[in-house]
Design a protein around this motif. Structure first.
Motif, mmCIF file in Angstrom:
data_model
loop_
_atom_site.group_PDB
_atom_site.id
_atom_site.type_symbol
_atom_site.label_atom_id
_atom_site.label_comp_id
_atom_site.label_asym_id
_atom_site.label_seq_id
_atom_site.Cartn_x
_atom_site.Cartn_y
_atom_site.Cartn_z
ATOM 1 N N LEU A 35 0.813 -1.218 0.000
ATOM 2 C CA LEU A 35 0.000 0.000 0.000
ATOM 3 C C LEU A 35 0.849 1.272 0.000
ATOM 4 C CD1 LEU A 35 -2.892 1.184 0.193
ATOM 5 C CD2 LEU A 35 -2.646 1.074 2.686
ATOM 6 N N ARG A 36 2.004 1.208 0.603
ATOM 7 C CA ARG A 36 2.839 2.403 0.789
ATOM 8 C C ARG A 36 3.116 3.179 -0.504
ATOM 9 N NH1 ARG A 36 7.862 3.358 4.811
ATOM 10 N NH2 ARG A 36 8.616 5.261 3.867
ATOM 11 N N PRO A 37 3.591 2.553 -1.593
ATOM 12 C CA PRO A 37 3.844 3.347 -2.802
ATOM 13 C C PRO A 37 2.580 3.943 -3.411
ATOM 14 C CG PRO A 37 4.284 1.018 -3.201
ATOM 15 C CD PRO A 37 3.999 1.173 -1.745
ATOM 16 N N LYS A 38 1.450 3.285 -3.224
ATOM 17 C CA LYS A 38 0.178 3.800 -3.745
ATOM 18 C C LYS A 38 -0.239 5.053 -2.996
ATOM 19 C CE LYS A 38 -1.198 -0.861 -4.964
ATOM 20 N NZ LYS A 38 -1.998 -1.997 -4.572
ATOM 21 N N VAL A 39 -0.080 5.042 -1.681
ATOM 22 C CA VAL A 39 -0.416 6.217 -0.870
ATOM 23 C C VAL A 39 0.547 7.362 -1.179
ATOM 24 C CG1 VAL A 39 -0.529 7.119 1.493
ATOM 25 C CG2 VAL A 39 -1.512 4.875 0.964
ATOM 26 N N GLN A 44 1.428 12.721 -3.638
ATOM 27 C CA GLN A 44 2.246 13.534 -4.549
ATOM 28 C C GLN A 44 1.428 14.078 -5.714
ATOM 29 O OE1 GLN A 44 5.411 10.848 -5.617
ATOM 30 N NE2 GLN A 44 6.723 11.547 -3.958
ATOM 31 N N GLU A 45 0.559 13.242 -6.283
ATOM 32 C CA GLU A 45 -0.168 13.633 -7.492
ATOM 33 C C GLU A 45 -1.456 14.404 -7.222
ATOM 34 O OE1 GLU A 45 -0.682 10.043 -9.773
ATOM 35 O OE2 GLU A 45 1.474 9.613 -9.718
ATOM 36 N N GLN A 46 -2.208 13.999 -6.210
ATOM 37 C CA GLN A 46 -3.523 14.581 -5.973
ATOM 38 C C GLN A 46 -3.554 15.629 -4.859
ATOM 39 O OE1 GLN A 46 -6.324 13.753 -7.837
ATOM 40 N NE2 GLN A 46 -4.928 12.564 -9.111
ATOM 41 N N PHE A 47 -2.706 15.454 -3.849
ATOM 42 C CA PHE A 47 -2.751 16.314 -2.665
ATOM 43 C C PHE A 47 -1.354 16.823 -2.298
ATOM 44 C CE2 PHE A 47 -6.004 12.898 -2.114
ATOM 45 C CZ PHE A 47 -7.104 13.662 -2.464
ATOM 46 N N PRO A 48 -0.700 17.548 -3.203
ATOM 47 C CA PRO A 48 0.695 17.938 -2.981
ATOM 48 C C PRO A 48 0.921 18.879 -1.800
ATOM 49 C CG PRO A 48 -0.212 19.072 -4.888
ATOM 50 C CD PRO A 48 -1.229 18.056 -4.468
ATOM 51 N N GLU A 49 -0.110 19.557 -1.334
ATOM 52 C CA GLU A 49 0.051 20.471 -0.195
ATOM 53 C C GLU A 49 0.023 19.741 1.142
ATOM 54 O OE1 GLU A 49 0.729 23.751 -0.520
ATOM 55 O OE2 GLU A 49 0.732 23.406 -2.678
ATOM 56 N N MET A 50 -0.386 18.478 1.145
ATOM 57 C CA MET A 50 -0.437 17.711 2.393
ATOM 58 C C MET A 50 0.949 17.192 2.746
ATOM 59 S SD MET A 50 -3.938 15.527 2.501
ATOM 60 C CE MET A 50 -3.754 15.178 4.242
ATOM 61 N N LYS A 51 1.199 17.114 4.029
ATOM 62 C CA LYS A 51 2.449 16.547 4.543
ATOM 63 C C LYS A 51 2.203 15.061 4.791
ATOM 64 C CE LYS A 51 6.496 16.926 6.675
ATOM 65 N NZ LYS A 51 7.716 17.218 6.021
ATOM 66 N N LEU A 52 3.104 14.214 4.322
ATOM 67 C CA LEU A 52 3.004 12.769 4.502
ATOM 68 C C LEU A 52 4.075 12.317 5.487
ATOM 69 C CD1 LEU A 52 1.899 9.980 3.744
ATOM 70 C CD2 LEU A 52 3.345 10.042 1.712
ATOM 71 N N LEU A 96 -9.802 6.415 0.163
ATOM 72 C CA LEU A 96 -8.943 7.410 0.791
ATOM 73 C C LEU A 96 -8.962 8.705 -0.018
ATOM 74 C CD1 LEU A 96 -6.755 8.277 2.856
ATOM 75 C CD2 LEU A 96 -5.070 7.164 1.368
ATOM 76 N N LYS A 97 -8.820 8.600 -1.328
ATOM 77 C CA LYS A 97 -8.828 9.771 -2.204
ATOM 78 C C LYS A 97 -10.147 10.527 -2.088
ATOM 79 C CE LYS A 97 -8.699 11.222 -7.026
ATOM 80 N NZ LYS A 97 -9.912 12.021 -6.950
ATOM 81 N N ASP A 98 -11.260 9.808 -2.159
ATOM 82 C CA ASP A 98 -12.574 10.450 -2.081
ATOM 83 C C ASP A 98 -12.781 11.156 -0.744
ATOM 84 O OD1 ASP A 98 -13.147 9.556 -4.626
ATOM 85 O OD2 ASP A 98 -14.399 7.882 -3.964
ATOM 86 N N ALA A 99 -12.329 10.534 0.336
ATOM 87 C CA ALA A 99 -12.510 11.120 1.663
ATOM 88 C C ALA A 99 -11.706 12.406 1.834
ATOM 89 C CB ALA A 99 -12.114 10.110 2.734
ATOM 90 N N TYR A 103 -12.431 17.933 1.460
ATOM 91 C CA TYR A 103 -11.900 18.801 2.510
ATOM 92 C C TYR A 103 -10.607 19.469 2.053
ATOM 93 C CZ TYR A 103 -11.984 20.436 7.309
ATOM 94 O OH TYR A 103 -12.073 21.216 8.414
ATOM 95 N N TYR A 104 -9.780 18.736 1.325
ATOM 96 C CA TYR A 104 -8.528 19.279 0.796
ATOM 97 C C TYR A 104 -8.817 20.495 -0.085
ATOM 98 C CZ TYR A 104 -4.086 19.436 -1.757
ATOM 99 O OH TYR A 104 -2.896 19.846 -2.315
ATOM 100 N N LYS A 105 -9.815 20.376 -0.958
ATOM 101 C CA LYS A 105 -10.165 21.478 -1.859
ATOM 102 C C LYS A 105 -10.661 22.703 -1.109
ATOM 103 C CE LYS A 105 -11.033 18.684 -5.928
ATOM 104 N NZ LYS A 105 -12.038 18.060 -6.776
ATOM 105 N N MET A 106 -11.327 22.507 0.013
ATOM 106 C CA MET A 106 -11.810 23.634 0.812
ATOM 107 C C MET A 106 -10.662 24.371 1.502
ATOM 108 S SD MET A 106 -15.453 22.533 2.529
ATOM 109 C CE MET A 106 -14.820 21.197 3.508
ATOM 110 N N ILE A 107 -9.653 23.622 1.951
ATOM 111 C CA ILE A 107 -8.554 24.224 2.699
ATOM 112 C C ILE A 107 -7.480 24.802 1.772
ATOM 113 C CG2 ILE A 107 -6.629 23.696 4.248
ATOM 114 C CD1 ILE A 107 -8.466 21.988 5.823
ATOM 115 N N PHE A 108 -7.133 24.063 0.730
ATOM 116 C CA PHE A 108 -6.063 24.492 -0.154
ATOM 117 C C PHE A 108 -6.670 25.061 -1.408
ATOM 118 C CE2 PHE A 108 -4.173 21.103 2.468
ATOM 119 C CZ PHE A 108 -3.153 21.808 3.047
#
Length: 108
Positions: A35-39, A44-52, A96-99, A103-108
């Motif tokens: 799962l790790r490389p998928k997350v 990286q691709e969909q939520f670049p502003e999030m810290k992993l 995970l992406k849908d969830a 919220y990501y779009k509202m904040i960033f």
């Protein structure tokens, strides 16, 4: 993306960043490894502003225990310092992406 092994580092990152995904794993967990490389790719691709953040539950057991995490893999999603969603064991990347997306779009 960073591997953290101290509870204080994890807590500081969660409170400092607007969006954080904490991935709890251990190296003896085949689902964690697959799962790790998928997350990583999703963030990286969909939520670049999030810290992993990666947390090895086996080498730093006090961190997952402090968040009530007792299974691997477990993903905790935080926005504005508060836990938003929790995914454990059988994690769907699409779910995970849908969830996170709305919220990501509202904040960033």
């Amino acid at each position: 993306m960073s591997e953290l092994n101290e509870l204080k580092q994890v807590q500081e990152t969660i409170h400092k960043e607007m969006g954080v995904l904490v991935y709890f794993y251990n190296d003896d967990c085949p689902p964690c490894i697959s799962l790790r490389p998928k997350v990583e790719s999703l963030i990286q691709e969909q939520f670049p502003e999030m810290k992993l953040i990666w947390v090895n539950s086996k080498s730093s057991p006090e961190i997952p225990a402090s968040y009530g995490v007792f299974a691997n893999p477990t993903i905790l999603v935080f926005f504005e310092g508060k836990e938003f969603r929790r995914f454990s064991k059988y994690v769907s990347v699409a779910e995970l992406k849908d969830a996170v997306d709305r919220y990501y779009k509202m904040i960033f």
